[in-house]
Design a protein around this motif. Sequence first.
Motif, mmCIF file in Angstrom:
data_model
loop_
_atom_site.group_PDB
_atom_site.id
_atom_site.type_symbol
_atom_site.label_atom_id
_atom_site.label_comp_id
_atom_site.label_asym_id
_atom_site.label_seq_id
_atom_site.Cartn_x
_atom_site.Cartn_y
_atom_site.Cartn_z
ATOM 1 N N GLU A 22 1.025 -1.241 -0.068
ATOM 2 C CA GLU A 22 -0.074 0.078 -0.124
ATOM 3 C C GLU A 22 0.909 1.363 -0.034
ATOM 4 O OE1 GLU A 22 -2.053 -3.468 1.797
ATOM 5 O OE2 GLU A 22 -0.145 -2.245 2.459
ATOM 6 N N ALA A 23 2.236 1.072 0.168
ATOM 7 C CA ALA A 23 2.999 2.360 0.221
ATOM 8 C C ALA A 23 3.135 2.890 -1.123
ATOM 9 C CB ALA A 23 4.244 1.897 1.076
ATOM 10 N N THR A 24 3.665 4.187 -1.153
ATOM 11 C CA THR A 24 4.084 4.918 -2.537
ATOM 12 C C THR A 24 5.607 5.446 -2.211
ATOM 13 O OG1 THR A 24 1.988 5.686 -2.740
ATOM 14 C CG2 THR A 24 3.470 6.638 -3.935
ATOM 15 N N MET A 25 6.144 5.080 -3.401
ATOM 16 C CA MET A 25 7.657 5.663 -3.251
ATOM 17 C C MET A 25 7.465 6.970 -3.781
ATOM 18 S SD MET A 25 11.082 3.839 -4.459
ATOM 19 C CE MET A 25 10.907 3.901 -6.443
ATOM 20 N N VAL A 26 7.720 8.073 -2.946
ATOM 21 C CA VAL A 26 7.801 9.210 -3.116
ATOM 22 C C VAL A 26 8.886 9.798 -3.897
ATOM 23 C CG1 VAL A 26 7.698 11.611 -2.113
ATOM 24 C CG2 VAL A 26 6.230 9.879 -1.035
#
Length: 413
Positions: free
Chosen positions: A62-66
């Motif tokens: 669910e994480a986003t790589m900023v």
Amino acid sequence: MLIGAAGLAVDGGRMYLADRHLQNAVDAAALAGSMALPEDPDMDQGIAVAAAQEMLTANYPEATMVSAGPGSEVRSACVKGAANVDYLLMGVLGMSSGTVTAQACAGFNNLEIVLVLDTTGSMKGTPINNVKSAATNLVELILPSNTTPSTKIGMVPFRGMVRMRAGVDGVAAGCRNADGTLNNGKLLDVYKATKYRSPVGSSLKVDADTCSNISYAEALTTDRASILSRISALSADGSGSGTLISEGIKWGRHVLTPEAPFTQGSTDDKYRKIMIVLTDGDTEDGRCGGTYGISYTPNNYWTNAYFGMGLSAQYPAPANFPDCKDGGGLNAAVLTEAQTAKDLGVEIFSIRFGDSDATDVSLMKQIASSKSGTMDHYFNAPSAADILKVFKLIGRQLGHRLIPYNEAMGTSS
């Protein structure tokens, strides 16, 4: 109010757990990115970024790589990530979700590395050229240009002895015997006696100088241009005196440790001290037969670091000097010197180049600092082309290390 208080407790706990989960995932992503730096050192080819993204997704879908990019002060992969956390109870206070963020860098810092390199005649041609290319790539990876690195690199080329500059150990510039005395690469007068001639009555066939062809040992330095220049000048040409791996390891240890004769090594435990030993795996002094065996005496091998000490109570005749036979004194010296280095905290990577028998392969495996049950610090390079690949594999291991974000980016903590 009670629901709000409960929401703070429940959703605050969820935020904390999400924050920890994300930090672990971003750490793993940075480490994955750093493992790709040997192929993508500036993170501009998509390889390191893709590796970081894959690892982040695997650990926290669910994480986003900023963002993902290189550190500005240390060769490293830096990753920032974010994740949205839906609240369960905080909705009563008008809040539906929150966001956690994390950042991490991994790569090359606080390393002290010495390259202990076999430059004997068996390395002539393509092998030594590939060693130079591989070592150059490693230096350029670990010491980026236009930075202030915390990593230092030194070098010890070796043959049947090593060569020191003036001012290193209180002895004149030149090669060193096993006891630290000067070796000028010339056959000692004592060995010119007719009783040592074989065949009887044969003429003397020893080169006038077996020292000056050996490149100097180099102290630890952060000067990228300087160490690259020294690597470029390496040569396997000229008169030889055999292969004494133990002397290379011994002087490699001297380069890394802070005590004299070299004093550039750090006393700070945060530094990881690395020795990379590359050789064809054979100790050689002409007495083992095979390709490099010599039947006549004296010969060039009689100028090596042991013969160069001269005869003594310990070594009353040439036949008493340690020899290269399986289980002989030269192999024993390799194991002793490697253990001495390890006892002082030095981590050894060993690279066996070419074809060697089982004894020599075992020797190189024994000196490596491999974890129990693994061969993770021993590398086999059957061909010259494999040397380049092996150095990249070692580079991956050296860069698999988390670094404080501010150190990698050159920002204040």
